[in-house]
Design an enzyme around this catalytic site. Structure first.
Site, PDB file in Angstrom:
ATOM      1  N   HIS A 122     -16.679  20.840  -5.245  1.00  0.00           N
ATOM      2  CA  HIS A 122     -17.580  20.351  -6.285  1.00  0.00           C
ATOM      3  C   HIS A 122     -17.508  21.208  -7.535  1.00  0.00           C
ATOM      4  O   HIS A 122     -17.629  20.725  -8.649  1.00  0.00           O
ATOM      5  CB  HIS A 122     -19.008  20.316  -5.749  1.00  0.00           C
ATOM      6  CG  HIS A 122     -19.164  19.336  -4.634  1.00  0.00           C
ATOM      7  ND1 HIS A 122     -20.108  19.456  -3.662  1.00  0.00           N
ATOM      8  CD2 HIS A 122     -18.462  18.228  -4.350  1.00  0.00           C
ATOM      9  CE1 HIS A 122     -19.980  18.444  -2.825  1.00  0.00           C
ATOM     10  NE2 HIS A 122     -18.988  17.692  -3.207  1.00  0.00           N
ATOM     11  N   GLU A 161       3.777  -4.723  -5.779  1.00  0.00           N
ATOM     12  CA  GLU A 161       4.172  -3.353  -5.432  1.00  0.00           C
ATOM     13  C   GLU A 161       4.945  -3.318  -4.118  1.00  0.00           C
ATOM     14  O   GLU A 161       5.303  -2.266  -3.619  1.00  0.00           O
ATOM     15  CB  GLU A 161       2.956  -2.424  -5.383  1.00  0.00           C
ATOM     16  CG  GLU A 161       1.785  -2.929  -4.557  1.00  0.00           C
ATOM     17  CD  GLU A 161       0.554  -2.038  -4.658  1.00  0.00           C
ATOM     18  OE1 GLU A 161       0.643  -0.917  -5.174  1.00  0.00           O
ATOM     19  OE2 GLU A 161      -0.512  -2.487  -4.208  1.00  0.00           O
ATOM     20  N   ASP A 210       4.242   2.310  -5.787  1.00  0.00           N
ATOM     21  CA  ASP A 210       4.609   1.766  -4.479  1.00  0.00           C
ATOM     22  C   ASP A 210       5.880   0.940  -4.551  1.00  0.00           C
ATOM     23  O   ASP A 210       6.695   0.977  -3.639  1.00  0.00           O
ATOM     24  CB  ASP A 210       3.459   0.919  -3.921  1.00  0.00           C
ATOM     25  CG  ASP A 210       2.383   1.805  -3.318  1.00  0.00           C
ATOM     26  OD1 ASP A 210       2.736   2.709  -2.542  1.00  0.00           O
ATOM     27  OD2 ASP A 210       1.192   1.604  -3.634  1.00  0.00           O
ATOM     28  N   CYS A 268       0.814  -0.784 -14.082  1.00  0.00           N
ATOM     29  CA  CYS A 268      -0.257   0.206 -13.930  1.00  0.00           C
ATOM     30  C   CYS A 268       0.159   1.422 -13.109  1.00  0.00           C
ATOM     31  O   CYS A 268      -0.651   2.297 -12.847  1.00  0.00           O
ATOM     32  CB  CYS A 268      -1.500  -0.428 -13.320  1.00  0.00           C
ATOM     33  SG  CYS A 268      -1.244  -1.027 -11.648  1.00  0.00           S
TER      34      CYS A 268
HETATM   35  C1  PEP Z   1       0.996   1.788  -7.723  1.00  0.00           C
HETATM   36  O1  PEP Z   1       1.370   1.663  -6.560  1.00  0.00           O
HETATM   37  O2  PEP Z   1       1.772   1.914  -8.677  1.00  0.00           O
HETATM   38  C2  PEP Z   1      -0.445   1.799  -8.028  1.00  0.00           C
HETATM   39  C3  PEP Z   1      -0.887   1.774  -9.260  1.00  0.00           C
HETATM   40  O3  PEP Z   1      -1.285   1.881  -6.977  1.00  0.00           O
HETATM   41  P1  PEP Z   1      -1.666   3.264  -6.224  1.00  0.00           P
HETATM   42  O4  PEP Z   1      -0.982   4.369  -6.928  1.00  0.00           O
HETATM   43  O5  PEP Z   1      -3.139   3.316  -6.259  1.00  0.00           O
HETATM   44  O6  PEP Z   1      -1.122   2.982  -4.858  1.00  0.00           O
HETATM   45 MG    MG Z   2      -0.053   1.054  -5.092  1.00  0.00          MG
END
Ligand code: PEP
Ligand code: MG
Length: 572
Positions: A191, A435, A459, A506
């Site tokens: 924390h 992914e 992923d 993302c």
């Molecule tokens: C990804 O797999 O690129 C993603 C954004 O998801 P995470 O990193 O949360 O698995």
């Molecule tokens: Mg992912």
């Protein structure tokens, strides 16, 4: 010059003299007490308990005022420890059975709890030993009537060195001339570390014996980015670190000017740049970036480190807060992607001792198995649509059937809420994370039922190249520039656009300045970037010409080796 390596707990660089908080070793001796004193000892212990509760109340009020409700929850862990029967019942029992003083009974009880924590495999729970230590110290100091040292006598800007630091101490650092701190104990998820990040105080923790090695007044450099502490730095090292600090301040100043400026390339092609949000705590700093929305709200944090799932109310409150803060910009809420390296203590049937957790019961697979959790999360997300532009994102989709099953549950959640009289928007978009290669390959079919696509490169790369994303042995094979990855990305963008739908990226690739030109050239619609890299990526995007990036990608798509692709990107 001595360099010691610890855990980087909070980024930033601090240079200054050490202020060492003496290690207040409390020596506890066993005192045998006569039978008639038992009541007095038990009473003394109870008064100390009450006083410690009052301390926590005062700390909580302070945290609430300075940092808000999210952080104040951290105090609850301390309260839980204080209320545990292993403390409240066990200590009086020991006083009575063993006829010993309260301090001794307490120290014995604390040791039992400490050993239980130590045996736990989960880092989060092991980390809680420090909380136990903190609470124990407070309790003992009330019993022994020793006053806790305060920081108010730090007269010049200094680097605090101590064995450990209470979260409540962290709150007072800035107003007490402390530039940063180093501690022997602690980990990244403590924390204290979380608070230090929020308060932007550089910190390195987990240094084992720094509080012995560093003496009061020693010159120290603290590198919170690398987790390094340099004692008696050479003049060259000081100059180097001063330059690094200077440069990052200057760079920050230039980047600050990009807040709220459109994410357009030099030749005028407009992109959307959103942020990835991992916890509610990041919201405040994220808003300062003035992003075009939240492209990925990872909701796992609500489900981890606890033994019961968050209620619909708790989730609704969190999602509504973000939706309202982002409005009129969009917010993409991903249903929890638990499994893989994100193990829950919810006691769910499923991901335990899997040989290949990343290939196991993870993301939508787990939540379809526990459809009550999925429905609750859908209901909470739908209720948040009252506060802003919300859409839903499904993680780890590998077959059309999963998308259809999830959509059915989503429809049920919608119908239930409408029947309960909750006004919902006509349509709440449901998208899929692409992914897993099967989703990329079969995307035209998925797009009949998915409203939009978000590419999770983290992923997608791991599954395409069969490289475990957290295994350092194969880290050199994890390659975002692999031609197979580039072709797959290209195919996803083309197919999605052919269906007249939008594609976001993302994964971490959006936050790698070198990889950004590829994503721009591929013509993705939205880049969802980690907040720390947001302005830097915008700066790169604005310096590129879209037409050049497109031409570069066209060439890159013809290559058979990643080094050629890297070269093309580098030449742009
Ligand atoms: C990804 O797999 O690129 C993603 C954004 O998801 P995470 O990193 O949360 O698995
Ligand atoms: Mg992912």
């Amino acid at each position: 010059m001595i360099v010691i390596k610890g855990v980087p707990a909070s980024p930033g660089i601090a240079i200054g003299r050490a202020y060492v908080l003496e290690n207040e070793e409390i020596v506890i001796s066993r005192v045998d007490i006569p039978k008639q004193q038992i009541r007095v000892e038990v009473k003394r212990f109870k008064l100390a308990l009450e006083a410690t509760h009052r301390d926590l109340d005062a700390t909580e009020t302070k945290v609430l005022k300075m940092l808000g409700k999210e952080h104040a929850r951290l105090i609850d862990t301390h309260r839980l420890i204080l209320r545990d029967p292993l403390i409240t019942k066990d200590v009086p029992k020991r006083i009575q059975d063993e006829k010993v003083n309260a301090e001794f009974a307490l120290s014995e009880a604390l040791e039992v709890v400490n050993q239980a924590f130590e045996k736990m495999h989960d880092e989060f729970f092991r980390e809680r030993r420090h909380d136990l230590f903190d609470v124990g110290k407070r309790l003992l100091s009330h019993l022994l009537k020793t006053e806790k040292k305060t920081l108010s006598d730090v007269k010049r800007p200094s680097i605090l060195v101590s064995r450990n630091l209470l979260p409540s101490d962290t709150l007072n650092l800035k107003e007490n001339n402390i530039l940063g701190f180093v501690t022997d104990l602690g980990g990244k998820t403590s924390h204290t570390a979380i608070l230090a990040q929020s308060m932007e105080i550089p910190a390195v923790v987990g240094l084992s014996d720094a509080s012995h090695r560093i003496k009061a007044g020693d010159e120290v450099i603290l590198d919170g980015d690398q987790g390094l502490v340099i004692i008696h730095p050479s003049p060259e090292a000081v100059v180097k670190y001063e330059k690094v600090r200077e440069r990052s301040i200057q760079e920050e100043e230039v980047l600050e000017k990009l807040r709220g400026v459109p994410a357009s390339t030099a030749d005028g092609k407009r992109f959307k740049m959103a942020v990835n949000l991992d916890t509610l705590e990041e919201l405040k700093t994220t808003l300062l970036l003035k992003p075009d929305g939240v492209g990925l709200f990872r909701t796992e944090y609500l489900f981890l480190n606890r033994t019961t799932a968050p209620s619909e109310e708790e989730q609704t409150e969190a999602y509504s807060k973000v939706a309202e803060a982002m409005s009129p910009h969009p917010l993409v809420i991903r249903t929890a992607d638990i499994g893989g390296d994100r193990l829950s203590q919810l006691g769910l049937e499923g991901p335990k001792n899997e040989a290949n957790p990343f290939m196991g019961l993870r993301g939508i697979r787990l939540f379809l198995r526990h459809s009550e959790l999925l429905k609750t999360q859908f209901r909470a997300i739908l209720r948040a649509t009252l506060q802003g532009r919300v859409s839903v994102l499904l993680p780890m989709v590998s077959s059309l059937r999963e998308l259809q099953s999830a959509r059915r549950i989503f429809f049920q959640a919608q119908q239930e809420l409408l029947a309960e009289g909750v006004p919902l928007p006509k349509k709440t978009p449901v998208g899929i994370m692409v992914e897993i290669p099967s989703a990329a390959i079969l995307l035209d079919h998925f797009l009949e039922e998915a409203d939009y696509v978000s590419i999770g490169t983290n992923d997608l790369i791991q599954y395409t190249l069969a490289v475990d994303r957290i295994n350092e042995e194969v880290a050199h094979l994890y390659d975002p520039y692999h031609p197979a990855v580039l072709r797959l990305l290209h195919g996803i963008v083309e197919t999605t656009h052919k269906h007249g739908k939008k594609v976001t990226v993302c994964g971490e690739m959006t936050s790698d300045p070198k990889a950004v030109p590829l994503l721009i050239g591929l013509g993705v619609d939205v880049l969802s970037v980690t907040p720390r890299m947001y302005l830097r990526v915008k700066q790169i995007l604005r310096s590129l010409r879209f037409s050049d990036a497109q031409a570069m990608v066209a060439k890159a798509l013809k290559q058979s080796d990643s080094s050629e692709i890297r070269k093309l990107v580098g030449e742009l």
